[in-house]
Design a protein around this motif. Structure first.
Motif, short mmCIF file in Angstrom:
data_model
loop_
_atom_site.label_atom_id
_atom_site.label_comp_id
_atom_site.label_asym_id
_atom_site.label_seq_id
_atom_site.Cartn_x
_atom_site.Cartn_y
_atom_site.Cartn_z
N ILE A 22 0.69 1.37 -4.54
CA ILE A 22 -0.70 1.72 -4.83
C ILE A 22 -1.61 0.53 -4.52
O ILE A 22 -2.69 0.69 -3.96
CB ILE A 22 -0.83 2.16 -6.30
CG1 ILE A 22 -0.08 3.47 -6.50
CG2 ILE A 22 -2.29 2.30 -6.70
CD1 ILE A 22 0.05 3.89 -7.95
N ARG A 23 -1.20 -0.68 -4.84
CA ARG A 23 -2.03 -1.85 -4.57
C ARG A 23 -2.13 -2.13 -3.07
O ARG A 23 -3.16 -2.57 -2.59
CB ARG A 23 -1.45 -3.07 -5.28
CG ARG A 23 -2.03 -3.25 -6.66
CD ARG A 23 -1.57 -4.53 -7.27
NE ARG A 23 -0.40 -4.20 -8.09
CZ ARG A 23 0.69 -4.93 -8.20
NH1 ARG A 23 0.81 -6.06 -7.54
NH2 ARG A 23 1.68 -4.54 -8.95
N ASP A 24 -1.07 -1.87 -2.30
CA ASP A 24 -1.06 -2.17 -0.87
C ASP A 24 -1.68 -1.06 -0.04
O ASP A 24 -1.80 -1.20 1.17
CB ASP A 24 0.37 -2.41 -0.39
CG ASP A 24 0.96 -3.68 -1.00
OD1 ASP A 24 0.17 -4.52 -1.47
OD2 ASP A 24 2.20 -3.81 -1.01
N ALA A 25 -2.11 0.03 -0.63
CA ALA A 25 -2.65 1.16 0.14
C ALA A 25 -3.93 0.76 0.85
O ALA A 25 -4.17 1.15 2.00
CB ALA A 25 -2.90 2.35 -0.77
N ASP A 26 -4.78 -0.03 0.22
CA ASP A 26 -6.03 -0.42 0.84
C ASP A 26 -5.82 -1.52 1.89
O ASP A 26 -6.63 -1.67 2.79
CB ASP A 26 -7.01 -0.92 -0.23
CG ASP A 26 -7.47 0.20 -1.15
OD1 ASP A 26 -7.45 1.36 -0.70
OD2 ASP A 26 -7.83 -0.09 -2.32
N PHE A 30 -6.57 0.93 9.05
CA PHE A 30 -6.98 2.28 9.42
C PHE A 30 -5.82 3.25 9.37
O PHE A 30 -4.66 2.88 9.58
CB PHE A 30 -7.55 2.29 10.84
CG PHE A 30 -8.89 1.63 10.94
CD1 PHE A 30 -10.00 2.21 10.37
CD2 PHE A 30 -9.03 0.43 11.61
CE1 PHE A 30 -11.23 1.61 10.45
CE2 PHE A 30 -10.25 -0.18 11.70
CZ PHE A 30 -11.36 0.41 11.12
N ASN A 31 -6.15 4.49 9.15
CA ASN A 31 -5.18 5.57 9.19
C ASN A 31 -4.80 5.80 10.67
O ASN A 31 -5.68 5.85 11.52
CB ASN A 31 -5.84 6.82 8.59
CG ASN A 31 -4.89 7.97 8.48
OD1 ASN A 31 -3.72 7.85 8.81
ND2 ASN A 31 -5.40 9.09 8.02
N PRO A 32 -3.54 5.96 11.02
CA PRO A 32 -3.16 6.18 12.42
C PRO A 32 -3.82 7.44 13.01
O PRO A 32 -4.17 7.45 14.19
CB PRO A 32 -1.64 6.34 12.38
CG PRO A 32 -1.22 5.67 11.12
CD PRO A 32 -2.36 5.81 10.17
N VAL A 36 -6.15 7.62 16.51
CA VAL A 36 -5.95 8.58 17.60
C VAL A 36 -7.21 9.39 17.83
O VAL A 36 -7.63 9.61 18.97
CB VAL A 36 -4.74 9.51 17.29
CG1 VAL A 36 -4.67 10.66 18.27
CG2 VAL A 36 -3.46 8.71 17.29
N LEU A 37 -7.85 9.82 16.75
CA LEU A 37 -9.08 10.60 16.87
C LEU A 37 -10.18 9.78 17.54
O LEU A 37 -10.90 10.29 18.41
CB LEU A 37 -9.54 11.07 15.49
CG LEU A 37 -10.76 11.97 15.44
CD1 LEU A 37 -10.44 13.30 16.11
CD2 LEU A 37 -11.20 12.18 14.02
N LEU A 38 -10.31 8.53 17.18
CA LEU A 38 -11.33 7.68 17.79
C LEU A 38 -11.06 7.44 19.27
O LEU A 38 -11.98 7.47 20.09
CB LEU A 38 -11.41 6.34 17.05
CG LEU A 38 -12.03 6.39 15.66
CD1 LEU A 38 -11.91 5.03 14.98
CD2 LEU A 38 -13.48 6.81 15.73
N VAL A 39 -9.80 7.23 19.63
CA VAL A 39 -9.46 6.99 21.04
C VAL A 39 -9.72 8.24 21.87
O VAL A 39 -10.35 8.18 22.92
CB VAL A 39 -7.99 6.53 21.17
CG1 VAL A 39 -7.53 6.55 22.62
CG2 VAL A 39 -7.83 5.14 20.58
#
Length: 89
Positions: A22-26, A30-32, A36-39
């Motif tokens: 939970i602490r390392d989630a932030d 970026f979400n993969p 992909v959506l941005l590319v």
């Protein structure tokens, strides 16, 4: 009853591992899926912009298309439709 719990102030290992997740989630970044959506979106946008630029360039630089010559038979038919008699008739 108080003697039943020997590790009252200690955290079980399974709960401790979940806390780290939970602490390392932030901190992961970026979400993969977002990457992909941005590319893909960026490539699509670039494709459309380049196509529009090429279209505008072609409209300015290419000469206009030549019209097909109209045959005498079609010209005669058009004149008859308009009510103008063809010469020689």
């Amino acid at each position: 009853m108080e003697d039943d719990f020997d590790f009252g102030d200690k955290v079980p290992p399974a709960v401790n591992r979940m806390g780290n997740v939970i602490r390392d989630a932030d901190a992961r970044g970026f979400n993969p899926g977002l990457i992909v959506l941005l590319v893909v979106g960026g490539l699509l946008l670039a494709f459309l912009v380049v196509n529009y630029a090429l279209y505008m360039y072609a409209q300015k630089t290419l000469p206009p298309k030549k019209k097909k010559p109209i045959s005498k038979k079609k010209m005669k038919r058009e004149r008859l439709k308009q009510g103008i008699s063809a010469p020689g008739e």
